[in-house]
Design a protein around this motif. Structure first.
Motif, short mmCIF file in Angstrom:
data_model
loop_
_atom_site.label_atom_id
_atom_site.label_comp_id
_atom_site.label_asym_id
_atom_site.label_seq_id
_atom_site.Cartn_x
_atom_site.Cartn_y
_atom_site.Cartn_z
N ASP A 177 0.89 -1.31 -0.15
CA ASP A 177 0.12 0.18 0.14
C ASP A 177 1.13 1.14 0.10
OD1 ASP A 177 -2.24 -1.63 0.14
OD2 ASP A 177 -3.13 -1.00 2.58
N ARG A 178 1.91 0.90 0.94
CA ARG A 178 2.78 2.73 0.95
C ARG A 178 3.08 3.13 -0.28
NH1 ARG A 178 3.91 -0.08 6.25
NH2 ARG A 178 6.00 -0.89 5.22
N HIS A 179 4.02 1.94 -0.77
CA HIS A 179 4.49 1.75 -2.03
C HIS A 179 4.00 1.85 -3.45
CE1 HIS A 179 8.43 0.68 -1.01
NE2 HIS A 179 8.11 0.19 -0.56
N ALA A 180 2.63 1.38 -3.68
CA ALA A 180 1.17 2.22 -4.52
C ALA A 180 0.90 4.01 -4.16
CB ALA A 180 0.72 1.23 -4.38
N PHE A 228 -0.95 0.54 -13.78
CA PHE A 228 -0.05 -0.61 -12.09
C PHE A 228 -1.09 -0.42 -10.67
CE2 PHE A 228 2.74 -0.13 -15.95
CZ PHE A 228 2.78 -1.47 -16.02
N THR A 229 -0.94 0.78 -10.77
CA THR A 229 -1.66 0.70 -9.17
C THR A 229 -2.74 0.32 -8.69
OG1 THR A 229 -1.56 3.50 -9.42
CG2 THR A 229 0.04 2.31 -8.44
N THR A 230 -3.68 0.89 -9.75
CA THR A 230 -4.80 0.42 -9.95
C THR A 230 -5.41 -0.78 -10.13
OG1 THR A 230 -6.19 2.38 -11.07
CG2 THR A 230 -7.24 0.32 -10.97
N TRP A 231 -4.80 -1.77 -10.63
CA TRP A 231 -4.60 -3.26 -10.29
C TRP A 231 -4.25 -3.66 -9.28
CZ3 TRP A 231 -6.15 -7.15 -13.73
CH2 TRP A 231 -6.51 -7.18 -14.95
N ALA A 291 -10.14 -2.32 -12.96
CA ALA A 291 -8.84 -1.93 -13.87
C ALA A 291 -9.31 -2.88 -15.46
CB ALA A 291 -7.90 -3.77 -12.77
N ALA A 292 -9.67 -3.33 -16.00
CA ALA A 292 -9.39 -3.69 -16.82
C ALA A 292 -9.95 -2.34 -17.42
CB ALA A 292 -10.54 -5.06 -17.54
N ASP A 293 -10.49 -1.91 -17.36
CA ASP A 293 -10.69 -0.55 -18.38
C ASP A 293 -9.94 0.27 -18.34
OD1 ASP A 293 -13.68 -0.99 -18.48
OD2 ASP A 293 -14.27 0.40 -16.97
N SER A 294 -8.30 0.47 -17.64
CA SER A 294 -7.44 1.06 -17.16
C SER A 294 -7.00 0.95 -18.24
CB SER A 294 -7.02 1.35 -15.87
OG SER A 294 -6.83 -0.43 -15.77
N LEU A 295 -7.05 -0.64 -19.12
CA LEU A 295 -6.13 -0.45 -19.91
C LEU A 295 -6.52 -0.35 -21.23
CD1 LEU A 295 -5.01 -5.01 -18.97
CD2 LEU A 295 -4.15 -2.52 -18.78
N ALA A 320 1.56 -13.92 -5.75
CA ALA A 320 0.92 -12.64 -6.46
C ALA A 320 1.76 -11.49 -6.93
CB ALA A 320 0.40 -12.06 -5.03
N GLY A 321 3.14 -12.69 -7.20
CA GLY A 321 3.92 -11.65 -7.05
C GLY A 321 3.73 -10.97 -8.57
N SER A 322 2.79 -11.02 -9.26
CA SER A 322 2.98 -10.15 -10.66
C SER A 322 2.45 -8.44 -9.61
CB SER A 322 1.81 -10.81 -11.14
OG SER A 322 0.69 -10.68 -10.25
N GLY A 323 1.28 -8.45 -8.42
CA GLY A 323 1.76 -7.34 -8.05
C GLY A 323 0.22 -6.79 -8.68
N LEU A 324 -0.42 -7.94 -9.55
CA LEU A 324 -1.78 -8.03 -10.40
C LEU A 324 -2.77 -8.86 -10.01
CD1 LEU A 324 -0.42 -6.33 -13.85
CD2 LEU A 324 -0.30 -5.30 -11.78
N ILE A 325 -2.82 -9.75 -9.94
CA ILE A 325 -3.87 -10.92 -9.68
C ILE A 325 -2.91 -12.44 -9.06
CG2 ILE A 325 -4.06 -13.15 -11.28
CD1 ILE A 325 -4.42 -11.53 -12.96
N THR A 326 -4.06 -12.28 -7.88
CA THR A 326 -3.52 -13.39 -6.85
C THR A 326 -3.96 -14.89 -6.57
OG1 THR A 326 -2.84 -13.74 -3.75
CG2 THR A 326 -5.26 -12.50 -5.15
#
Length: 660
Positions: free
Chosen positions: A478-481, A499-502, A524-528, A638-644
């Motif tokens: 959270d802090r880094h996002a 990336f932060t939205t995902w 998140a999909a809309d942001s792409l 969850a290493g992608s930071g997008l999906i877990t």
């Protein structure tokens, strides 16, 4: 061997690898310091003796020769016997240190301060921030009040104070007044007699929306000057106080219209001055492409297209040095491990390899570093999926290591940030490497923060978002996002929010209901849609919906059998076949399934492989998935930071149970 000398702090010297040289005792350092103060001029032995001793002893000259001999051995340890020294030379009855300007930090600092005199605020702020970072303490910190040192130390100290104020002035001009306030506040505390520092602090506070604080600072300055020195503030400082009280228009930043006028005039002047000089135009074009790449989807696509054209044009001119500069100037931070245009990436890698071979051996280190970093970044996701044969050299890994090694030796912060980006892109040789990537991200954040490399600072925060997700530390993620978003808002970097939205959709999926997770991923999909990143977009929305369904025990397909799975389809297909009742086909698919690419999605795709292998009872596939996931047993998929897909340990437990 190149030797670098440092006097902006304790007197030191380092070899080409950045390792400190042993300079023995204080007299040896004093000789070195005295010769550096002489700035390449000869210092007679008699003068050296007078300067080093209040009352030179009878053996002062022989002692000095011993000190010089020791220093020569330390500075040039590989010099063959009976060959003349190259650095610390004897001329007539004295000695001189003959080193290039760039090899003494104080001389290099002075040159940077002078060279930014006519530079724009952005370049001034960046270069002075870098130069001020070279200071390790007071100049010649390990010496007292030696008479031969006073003038040089005072000059360097004044130059540093001037640089601090000019950097603050440049930041204010760049609409970064709030960033300038803390450094200026500390500066006036340590040097309260510098009126220009008080003026800049008040102006920075005013432009940060803190009018009352600006007035308080100006009144504090007036009181201090009157009480301590018995003088009134200068007319300039008094006028500023009056203007702050009146909220005078000239204190405000330029309006958009003014900025547009400046842009138009500057570009017209540049075009007129540059004429048709092809080489300079090419390098300038790549600089523009680098800025264009972070402006949004259309800009990113245009930057990719024009970049390839610029590289091809440079190569046609037959100048490998120019081609190297054109390729290396495009140091746009890269965070996603699937290429947006694999064919373009392959062409860039091939060209970089050709240019590396064409450059003269042992020269152009910075250009070589950029070419190697380009190879590492553009080779993202291309590591072989199987185990490499013993003794095999993996070129992308080798290029990343060589680029980082050169960058650290050269001590160039921007070069190192770019090289570390390449190191990150090649940090997927196996699963379970999130701690290593977290360390890379942390170094990029710290390095970029010190040297004003905003875009790479954002990259570092996004790398840490990914790594902390894998380490199940969502509070840190959270802090880094938040930090990435704050920098993006301040510096107009719209693609960061993709990336932060995902990431925030992942967070919702980790802590909330299925409905909330699906709604977050839909946003998140809309942001792409207009992001211009097909390597990120392809298949990701469908895979995100699948991850939510699997974590909530729902059907894998659930009405989405015709979804666009993109490059992830091979690892999803067995689950869809099983749900369709086509078990034999699913079993055959699992048996023929390739290993996932070594990238940010690796752990997640291995978890899908494990799930499919368990469902069809394929023990060999289960064993393979178990072997690959074991290094990540303490991580989350969850290493992608997008999906877990939750903790890897849970998937390993399911495998153990099925194989029992």
């Amino acid at each position: 061997m190149r030797v670098e000398f440092g006097v902006l702090g304790a007197v030191s010297a380092w070899d080409e690898a950045g390792e400190p040289l042993r300079l023995k005792g204080p007299r040896h350092r004093a000789v070195l310091a005295r010769l550096i103060v002489a700035r390449r001029r000869v210092v007679p032995v008699a003068r050296l003796a007078e300067d080093l001793w209040e009352e030179p002893p009878g053996d002062a000259i022989s002692s000095l020769r011993t000190f010089v001999g020791d220093l020569r051995r330390a500075l040039e340890p590989d010099r063959p016997p009976r060959t003349p020294p190259r650095l610390l030379v004897t001329e007539g009855s004295g000695y001189a240190l003959r080193v290039p300007k760039d090899d003494v930090d104080a001389w290099r600092f002075e040159e940077v301060v002078e060279s930014t005199g006519n530079a724009g605020p952005a370049q001034t702020a960046q270069r002075l921030a870098e130069a001020l970072g070279w200071w390790r303490g007071p100049a010649f910190a390990d010496f007292g009040d030696e008479h031969w040192l006073r003038a040089e130390r005072a000059r360097l100290t004044e130059l540093r104070l001037h640089a601090v104020e000019r950097r603050a002035e440049a930041r204010i001009a760049l609409d970064l007044a709030a960033e300038a306030v803390p450094d200026l506040d500390a500066h006036v505390t340590d040097h309260p007699w510098r009126e220009d520092a008080w003026r800049l602090l008040a102006l920075a506070l005013y432009r940060s929306g803190r009018q009352a604080d600006a007035l308080s600072v100006l009144r504090r300055a007036r009181t201090l000057l009157r009480d301590q020195l018995g003088i009134d503030p200068s007319p300039r400082l008094r006028r500023l106080e009056e203007d702050v009280l009146r909220q005078d228009d000239h204190l405000a930043q330029d309006s958009d219209a003014s900025v547009n006028r400046v842009w138009e005039r500057a570009t017209a002047a540049y075009e007129g001055a540059l004429g048709a000089r092809a080489r300079t135009r090419l390098e300038s074009t790549v600089g523009l492409m680098r800025d264009l790449a972070v402006t949004g989807g259309g800009g990113l696509e245009a930057a990719r297209r024009h970049r390839v054209a610029a590289v091809a044009a440079a190569e046609q001119l037959g100048d490998p040095e120019l081609t190297a500069r054109v390729i290396g100037a495009y140091d746009v931070p890269a965070i996603w491990t699937r290429s947006d245009d694999p064919e373009q990436a392959r062409r860039l890698v091939d060209t970089s390899e050709r240019v590396l071979r064409a450059l003269a051996p042992g020269s152009h280190d910075a250009a070589r570093c950029r070419l190697l970093a380009t190879i590492a970044v553009e080779s993202r996701g291309t590591l072989p999926v199987g185990e490499p044969a013993p003794g095999t050299t993996l070129r992308p890994l080798q290029a990343a290591g060589q680029a980082e090694q050169i960058a650290r030796r050269l001590g160039d912060p921007r070069l190192l940030a770019f090289a570390l980006n390449g190191t990150f892109m090649q940090s997927f040789l196996r699963t379970g490497l999130a701690p290593r990537r977290d360390g890379i991200g942390a170094e990029i954040v710290a390095l970029s923060g010190r040297h004003g490399l905003v875009r790479h600072e954002v990259l570092g925060h996004l790398i840490r978002v990914q790594a902390r997700c894998a380490l199940a530390d969502l509070a840190a993620a959270d802090r880094h996002a938040d930090a990435a978003d704050e920098l993006a808002d301040r510096h107009d970097l719209p693609l960061v929010s993709v990336f932060t939205t995902w990431y925030r959709a992942l967070r919702t999926a980790s802590t909330s209901s299925r409905e909330a997770a699906e709604a977050a991923y839909a946003q998140a999909a809309d942001s792409l849609r207009d992001a211009g990143m097909p390597g990120l977009q392809g298949g990701l929305p469908a895979l995100a919906r699948l991850s939510v369904r699997l974590r909530h025990g729902a059907s894998a397909a659930d009405g989405h059998t015709d979804a666009d799975w993109g490059p992830y389809e091979p690892w999803v297909r067995p689950l869809l076949l099983i749900e369709a009742g086509r078990t034999a086909e699913a079993r055959a698919t699992v048996r023929a399934m390739a290993a996932p690419p070594r990238d940010l999605m690796s752990e997640l795709l291995w978890c899908l492989t494990a799930r499919a292998a368990i469902a069809v009872g394929d023990r060999e596939a289960m064993e393979r998935a178990r072997t690959q996931l074991l290094p990540a047993a303490s991580e989350t998929a969850a290493g992608s930071g997008l999906i877990t897909l939750g903790p890897v340990a849970a998937h390993l437990a399911s495998l153990e149970e099925a194989m029992a």
